[in-house]
Design a protein around this motif. Structure first.
Motif, PDB file in Angstrom:
ATOM      1  N   GLN A  33       0.856  -1.175   0.000  1.00  0.00           N
ATOM      2  CA  GLN A  33       0.000   0.000   0.000  1.00  0.00           C
ATOM      3  C   GLN A  33       0.896   1.229   0.000  1.00  0.00           C
ATOM      4  O   GLN A  33       1.800   1.347   0.820  1.00  0.00           O
ATOM      5  CB  GLN A  33      -0.907   0.010   1.235  1.00  0.00           C
ATOM      6  N   TYR A  34       0.619   2.148  -0.916  1.00  0.00           N
ATOM      7  CA  TYR A  34       1.456   3.329  -1.065  1.00  0.00           C
ATOM      8  C   TYR A  34       0.755   4.532  -0.452  1.00  0.00           C
ATOM      9  O   TYR A  34      -0.446   4.709  -0.602  1.00  0.00           O
ATOM     10  CB  TYR A  34       1.751   3.593  -2.543  1.00  0.00           C
ATOM     11  N   HIS A  35       1.532   5.350   0.224  1.00  0.00           N
ATOM     12  CA  HIS A  35       1.006   6.544   0.856  1.00  0.00           C
ATOM     13  C   HIS A  35       1.666   7.756   0.230  1.00  0.00           C
ATOM     14  O   HIS A  35       2.880   7.790   0.038  1.00  0.00           O
ATOM     15  CB  HIS A  35       1.278   6.514   2.362  1.00  0.00           C
ATOM     16  N   SER A  86      -1.686  10.922 -11.350  1.00  0.00           N
ATOM     17  CA  SER A  86      -0.829  10.216 -12.304  1.00  0.00           C
ATOM     18  C   SER A  86      -0.011   9.148 -11.593  1.00  0.00           C
ATOM     19  O   SER A  86       0.141   8.019 -12.086  1.00  0.00           O
ATOM     20  CB  SER A  86       0.115  11.198 -13.000  1.00  0.00           C
ATOM     21  N   LYS A  87       0.506   9.483 -10.423  1.00  0.00           N
ATOM     22  CA  LYS A  87       1.317   8.534  -9.662  1.00  0.00           C
ATOM     23  C   LYS A  87       0.477   7.346  -9.195  1.00  0.00           C
ATOM     24  O   LYS A  87       0.911   6.192  -9.273  1.00  0.00           O
ATOM     25  CB  LYS A  87       1.960   9.236  -8.472  1.00  0.00           C
ATOM     26  N   ARG A  88      -0.721   7.643  -8.707  1.00  0.00           N
ATOM     27  CA  ARG A  88      -1.587   6.551  -8.250  1.00  0.00           C
ATOM     28  C   ARG A  88      -1.944   5.615  -9.402  1.00  0.00           C
ATOM     29  O   ARG A  88      -1.967   4.388  -9.244  1.00  0.00           O
ATOM     30  CB  ARG A  88      -2.848   7.123  -7.608  1.00  0.00           C
ATOM     31  N   ARG A  92      -1.012   1.587  -9.814  1.00  0.00           N
ATOM     32  CA  ARG A  92      -2.058   0.583 -10.039  1.00  0.00           C
ATOM     33  C   ARG A  92      -1.745  -0.282 -11.257  1.00  0.00           C
ATOM     34  O   ARG A  92      -1.874  -1.512 -11.213  1.00  0.00           O
ATOM     35  CB  ARG A  92      -3.410   1.277 -10.226  1.00  0.00           C
ATOM     36  N   LEU A  93      -1.321   0.347 -12.346  1.00  0.00           N
ATOM     37  CA  LEU A  93      -1.091  -0.396 -13.582  1.00  0.00           C
ATOM     38  C   LEU A  93       0.242  -1.142 -13.577  1.00  0.00           C
ATOM     39  O   LEU A  93       0.370  -2.198 -14.204  1.00  0.00           O
ATOM     40  CB  LEU A  93      -1.134   0.556 -14.779  1.00  0.00           C
ATOM     41  N   LEU A 228       3.536   9.389 -18.397  1.00  0.00           N
ATOM     42  CA  LEU A 228       2.908   8.429 -19.304  1.00  0.00           C
ATOM     43  C   LEU A 228       1.423   8.260 -19.018  1.00  0.00           C
ATOM     44  O   LEU A 228       0.646   7.909 -19.910  1.00  0.00           O
ATOM     45  CB  LEU A 228       3.605   7.069 -19.196  1.00  0.00           C
ATOM     46  N   MET A 229       1.032   8.508 -17.789  1.00  0.00           N
ATOM     47  CA  MET A 229      -0.368   8.332 -17.415  1.00  0.00           C
ATOM     48  C   MET A 229      -1.261   9.446 -17.954  1.00  0.00           C
ATOM     49  O   MET A 229      -2.487   9.378 -17.830  1.00  0.00           O
ATOM     50  CB  MET A 229      -0.496   8.253 -15.893  1.00  0.00           C
ATOM     51  N   ARG A 230      -0.668  10.465 -18.567  1.00  0.00           N
ATOM     52  CA  ARG A 230      -1.460  11.535 -19.171  1.00  0.00           C
ATOM     53  C   ARG A 230      -1.885  11.200 -20.598  1.00  0.00           C
ATOM     54  O   ARG A 230      -2.558  12.007 -21.256  1.00  0.00           O
ATOM     55  CB  ARG A 230      -0.670  12.851 -19.159  1.00  0.00           C
TER      56      ARG A 230
END
Length: 339
Positions: A33-35, A86-88, A92-93, A228-230
């Motif tokens: 889990q990332y915070h 974007s980081k989240r 996830r991916l 890249l998520m953009r």
């Protein structure tokens, strides 16, 4: 293999992923889990460097197309930003992909070391040594040739992503993002210079062609993975112009092997009248021109116009992606074949 001067040690990859995130526990499924950490604001010097780099990219792109049929097309090259969303999304991916990418890289890196020490360049269409283990790939790259002292077994990769509106359908956009993550992280692990651009057309009358520079070997940044998520579905697509700009970038790179992969779900279509046989002919002429300059092309078709894309690129440069879940690993394995 010659390492890029700007590349970082592959062992730092996983720590890079947590530069702006921290993991203190695990979820029910065992995944970390990332915070979120407080993002550091970009300094004024860094902002100015980004502006200067974006200006350089715009000038270079306009110069590349100045002698083509796209010379009068109003072009803007963007350098997308990133945020916590974007980081989240990246986390996830990437969590499912990274073990696969790391395993392919783990198997590839020793081969690179062996290939370099043997002083033979593998996977060629001609040469003095026949490679029986390559026949199964049926791509006619069955030979190896002696490498002269001036030659380098280096590779540069370009990845072009079609950001037309139709990419929003049937999970294509997420499939493209997963593939882009896999290619980007594999290239970082193997220290392969990579340039990743998205493109769309006809955003407005003043912006008839839009390029989005997510990652560029001239300015590598560990945060490019979040940019890249953009990638998103936007408008039309002017494929020939995008291919020309990216292919020329690869030609200018010092690496010996130059691979340009296009991820697209449909045939070219943009205003005014850039469609049908006219657009297809432009793409084919661009491919032929840059193949003569040493660029290898591959088209990954993930949409309904696979037959059209096949006819434009030809069988030897066409990948029919029927299973989108397998797309990232398949693409990475193909890149590994060029090393």
């Amino acid at each position: 293999m010659r390492k890029s001067a700007d590349s970082e040690d592959s062992s730092s990859l996983l720590s890079d992923q947590s530069t702006d995130m921290a993991s203190s526990d695990t979820g029910d499924n065992g995944a970390p889990q990332y915070h979120e950490a407080n993002p550091e604001p970009m300094s004024e010097d860094a902002k100015q460097r980004e502006r200067d780099f974006r200006k350089k990219l715009n000038q270079a792109a306009r110069e590349i197309v100045s002698d083509s049929i796209h010379a009068r097309v109003k072009l803007i090259v963007h350098r997308p930003d990133y945020d916590q969303d974007s980081k989240r999304q990246y986390i996830r991916l990437s969590q499912e992909l990274m073990p696969v990418v790391q395993e392919i890289a783990r198997k590839t890196l020793p081969l690179l070391e062996h290939e370099t020490s043997a002083e033979f360049e593998r996977n060629r269409y001609y040469g003095s040594r026949f490679q029986a283990d390559s026949v199964a790939y049926r791509d006619y790259r069955y030979f190896a040739k002696k490498r002269t002292p001036s030659e380098s077994p280096s590779l540069v990769v370009g990845l072009r992503v079609d950001e037309s509106a139709s990419m929003s359908a049937f999970g294509r956009l997420e499939a493209a993002k997963r593939a882009v993550i896999a290619v980007y992280e594999f290239c970082r692990l193997c220290q392969i210079p990579v340039v990743i651009y998205g493109d769309t057309a006809d955003v407005s009358k003043l912006e008839q062609m839009s390029l989005y520079a997510y990652a560029d070997f001239d300015k590598p940044d560990v945060h490019d993975r979040y940019r890249l998520m953009r990638i998103q579905a936007r408008s039309n697509n002017r494929d020939g112009m995008a291919l020309r700009i990216m292919a020329e970038r690869l030609v200018q790179a010092p690496q010996q092997t130059k691979l340009l992969i296009s991820i697209s779900d449909g045939q070219p279509k943009a205003m005014d009248d850039y469609t049908g046989s006219y657009a297809a002919r432009d793409m084919q002429q661009t491919i032929v021109e840059y193949e003569r300059k040493g660029v290898a092309f591959l088209a990954s078709a993930i949409g309904q116009d696979k037959d059209v894309i096949h006819d434009i690129y030809g069988q030897d440069k066409f990948l029919d992606i029927a299973n989108l879940r397998e797309f990232p690993a398949r693409l990475v394995r193909i890149i590994a074949r060029y090393l």
